[in-house]
Design a protein around this motif. Structure first.
Motif, PDB file in Angstrom:
ATOM      1  N   LEU A   1       0.833  -1.201   0.000  1.00 44.09           N
ATOM      2  CA  LEU A   1       0.000   0.000   0.000  1.00 44.09           C
ATOM      3  C   LEU A   1       0.867   1.249   0.000  1.00 44.09           C
ATOM      4  N   PRO A   2       0.345   2.329  -0.620  1.00 51.06           N
ATOM      5  CA  PRO A   2       1.040   3.610  -0.487  1.00 51.06           C
ATOM      6  C   PRO A   2       1.179   3.952   1.002  1.00 51.06           C
ATOM      7  N   MET A   3       2.305   4.555   1.339  1.00 48.54           N
ATOM      8  CA  MET A   3       2.671   4.798   2.739  1.00 48.54           C
ATOM      9  C   MET A   3       1.536   5.284   3.639  1.00 48.54           C
ATOM     10  N   GLU A   4       0.885   6.410   3.247  1.00 46.57           N
ATOM     11  CA  GLU A   4      -0.082   6.997   4.178  1.00 46.57           C
ATOM     12  C   GLU A   4      -1.274   6.063   4.433  1.00 46.57           C
ATOM     13  N   PHE A   5      -1.594   5.257   3.421  1.00 44.37           N
ATOM     14  CA  PHE A   5      -2.736   4.359   3.590  1.00 44.37           C
ATOM     15  C   PHE A   5      -2.340   3.106   4.371  1.00 44.37           C
ATOM     16  N   ALA A   6      -1.074   2.755   4.294  1.00 42.00           N
ATOM     17  CA  ALA A   6      -0.606   1.593   5.031  1.00 42.00           C
ATOM     18  C   ALA A   6      -0.801   1.811   6.529  1.00 42.00           C
ATOM     19  N   VAL A   7      -0.515   3.035   6.980  1.00 41.62           N
ATOM     20  CA  VAL A   7      -0.671   3.341   8.395  1.00 41.62           C
ATOM     21  C   VAL A   7      -2.144   3.232   8.802  1.00 41.62           C
TER      22      VAL A   7
END
Lengths: 251, 492
Positions: free
Chosen positions: B471-477
């Motif tokens: 996942l793209p970084m911000e969505f992974a969080v």
């Protein structure tokens, strides 16, 4: 004399309806290293699991006071936050979770429970690197999944690393020396000795005398058939080494 | 806004319930209940569509009639028969005259809703560097219509088209006409036919030759209105040598009734193009007794049409009462690559039957399937996947890994792989594991100071790491947090 950090009185516990601990009395003062030795099946691991609060161990009688609190009334994570640490005989694998994340999550969970502010990733990494260096462990350790694919010795060293990071007040080492080669034993001993600062207490559970050559205990207790059969000093451990546990085995 | 949001979230998280279950009080424009040709014409007229599209819809509707009582029954999900005449097929926030020309004309109540959901619609804030807003262009779909699309101008400078599909029909009819239904034909299956007849809104993306889209594109779907279904239609075209990463997120209010969400997503990757499509699906899952929740019946398919193209699906499916979803890739171009990374959670009484289809047609095509299914509570989880290698697909290779994790003893995990190889040289590998979160793992974590829920969340995140990394970084969080929240109460 002040109250010892850990006081166990008449502790009785059963596993699957079978009584394993049959009335243990033991006191360990802050600053003390107590060795608990005994033959297989004497109840050593049951004792450490009861102290850590594992399910499946039914306490039927007695009490355990830790730092003025009723230890048996606390959840495992509450005990951890209060400073009780157990180095596992069989450390568990957690695939996909790297050591750094695991240890920092644990540290911050404990800090939060104590009302302290969390440690940030940078400070954590700095401390973790120092600790690894001291324990002659490779930094790559931090990036590996918790115990997954670790050798027996690496798993035990990981326990010592976690202990060093979490800085417990009472550390229970459950047969940490079993299955270690001499180098790993030396490193484990170094980690344990680094904890001896006069304020912490260590309970070292072991079958052999070997570790005690490196970690010199203040007291030695022989656990046999669920009771402390004899207590003494370092000499008792050496005596056991020579004579074995025969004298303590049920006839 | 940010500290406030954090407080709201903290409180909601502490309450341990579905965080997005609120309803926005807003005037609605609705179609009459039921489904017939008149309703199809009503929807088309509402959108002021050209005749060709109305005809396209009517054709789909007739196909759907032909498929009546032909809902897929092979999936491992169980629910009462849906009365398709007892639903509303179009609901929109009421507005005067034409649609909003800019964000300032969007009903403030709607903007507040998206703020509450944490969706950065106000690009001004993004540009002003408001913390947590992120550099993401968003298309927000509220019930049946798109209410706002951000960053359109900036994207247009590079020739990237990102707009509601209804707008694309008006402004770029040649593209829509060429590609709509070209990957998922109208009569593909029962739900796809239904969607083709009554689809309301969704996103349209076109990335021109050689352009690497400079930001994440995202669509946020929100079902608000009572008694409605949402039938979004998304079409993404990556022209030769282009690249795009797209993310969709979804939530719905907490209601006792079941609501239907039947989307169709079509992806087309031309020569050397790459599309990465990520989903974080968090529709309302229903309560612990299985009351309410979204029926999520979705057809998603991508076509790697050109040589050396690549389509990658990543999904984190935590919501919905029932999920029926198989994002697939048609590997037509030589050396094209298809990927499917999935995490699906079934807690409470959720049922998920999800997986993928990788159809190898071109030479030296490759596909990778990594599926992580987690079952807890009384949830039932099924991985269902097809790997097909056609006779002309020389050198085709597939690797599939399906892992199931069970929490507790009242849930189920199932793996149903279909492998259909029609070429003697194909390499197809399938690995599967089923494991439990063991008492030993839980105790180990608790001994180190984690409470049981933190422990489960940590272990589950570890189990899913390979997928979350995609996942793209911000969505992974966000996704990591969501996994923890979805499993609250999973251990006693």
């Amino acid at each position: 004399m002040s109250e010892p950090l850990l006081r166990i009185r008449n502790l009785r516990a059963s596993v699957d309806g079978q009584e394993v601990l049959k009335g243990i009395d033991l006191a360990v003062a802050a600053g003390e290293v107590a060795a608990i030795m005994g033959p297989n099946g004497s109840g050593k691991s049951t004792l450490s699991n009861v102290l850590a609060g594992r399910d499946g161990y039914e306490v039927t009688d007695g009490e355990v006071r830790y730092d003025g609190r009723d230890l048996l009334d606390m959840e495992p994570e509450e005990r951890a936050a209060a400073g009780v640490f157990m180095a596992f005989q069989y450390p568990v694998e957690i695939p996909g979770v790297v050591n750094a994340t695991f240890t920092r999550t644990a540290l911050n969970a404990q800090r939060q429970a104590r009302g302290e502010s969390p440690i940030d990733a940078i400070d954590f990494l700095k401390r973790a690197r120092e600790t690894l260096g001291r324990l002659e462990m490779d930094e790559a350790f931090l990036r590996r999944d918790v115990n997954a694919g670790f050798s027996g010795g690496e798993k035990k060293r990981n326990e010592i690393f976690q202990m060093a990071m979490l800085e417990p007040r009472l550390a229970i080492l459950d047969e940490t020396d079993s299955g270690l080669d001499i180098d790993a034993l030396r490193i484990v001993a170094m980690g344990v000795n680094a904890m001896r600062d006069g304020r912490r207490a260590l309970v070292v559970i072991t079958h052999y005398q070997r570790l005690l050559e490196y970690v010199v205990p203040d007291s030695v207790h022989v656990l046999a058939d669920g009771r402390i059969a004899r207590s003494g000093d370092r000499e008792l451990a050496l005596e056991l080494e020579r004579a074995g546990y025969a004298a303590f085995q049920p006839a | 806004m940010s500290p406030l949001r954090e407080t709201v979230e903290t409180v909601e998280r502490a309450s341990g319930e579905y965080r997005y279950g609120f309803v926005t009080e807003i005037d609605e424009d609705r179609a009459p209940t039921g489904l017939n040709e008149e309703i199809v014409r009503f929807i088309s007229a509402k959108k002021d569509e050209p005749d060709w599209l109305l005809e396209w819809r009517l054709k789909a509707f007739r196909m759907w009639l032909g498929l009546e009582d032909r809902e897929p029954r092979w999936a491992n999900v169980h629910f009462p028969k849906i009365d398709f005449q007892d639903a509303c097929y179009y609901a929109a926030p009421k507005q005067e005259g034409d649609g909003p020309a800019s964000l300032d004309e969007v009903d403030p109540e709607l903007l507040r809703t998206y703020e509450k959901l944490g969706i950065p619609l106000r690009e001004q804030e993004v540009l002003a560097g408001v913390a947590g807003a992120g550099n993401v262009a968003v298309d927000a779909v509220f019930d049946s219509v798109s209410v706002a699309t951000t960053f359109q101008d900036k994207l247009a400078e590079m020739g990237v088209i990102f707009c509601p599909i209804s707008e694309a029909v008006r402004d770029h009819p040649e593209l829509v006409r060429k590609y709509l239904g070209s990957v998922v034909p109208q009569g593909d299956n029962f739900y796809a036919a239904l969607n083709s007849a009554v689809f309301s809104d969704g996103s349209f993306v076109y990335v021109p030759k050689g352009v690497h889209c400079p930001m994440e594109l995202s669509t946020y779907f929100r079902i608000n209105a009572r008694g409605t279904g949402q039938f979004e239609r998304t079409l993404i075209i990556a022209d030769e040598g282009s690249r795009v990463s797209y993310l969709e997120g979804c939530t719905a209010p907490q209601r006792d009734e079941n609501q239907l969400h039947a989307a169709v997503v079509e992806l087309v990757a031309l020569k050397d193009a790459e599309i990465k499509y990520s989903t974080v699906q968090n529709w309302y899952p229903g309560d612990a007794d299985g009351k309410g929740g979204i029926y999520n019946f979705v057809t998603k398919r991508g076509a790697c049409r050109g040589a050396d193209s690549k389509i990658s699906w990543t999904q984190v499916e935590t919501g919905s009462a029932i999920t029926w979803k198989y994002p697939s890739v048609l590997l037509q171009g030589d050396r094209s690559i298809g990927e499917f990374y999935s995490v699906a959670i079934s807690n409470l009484r959720q049922q998920a039957d999800t997986g993928t289809k990788m159809i190898h047609l071109g030479r030296d095509t490759r596909s990778t399937i990594i599926s992580k299914g987690i079952s807890a509570g009384r949830g039932q989880q099924t991985y269902r996947g097809l790997v097909r290698v056609q006779p002309k697909a020389d050198g085709a290779r597939n690797f599939t890994q399906c892992d199931s994790l069970l929490i507790g003893d009242t849930c189920g995990g199932h793996t149903v792989p279909y492998i259909d190889v029609r070429h003697p040289g194909a390499e197809v590998a399938h690995e599967a594991t089923t494991s439990r979160i063991s008492d030993a793992q839980l105790f180990y974590c608790r001994q180190r100071g984690l409470d049981p829920e933190e422990a489960v969340s940590l272990i589950v995140n570890g189990f899913c790491r390979e997928v979350l990394q995609q996942l793209p970084m911000e969505f992974a969080v966000e996704a990591q947090k969501l996994l923890g929240i979805s499993l609250e109460g999973a251990v006693g």
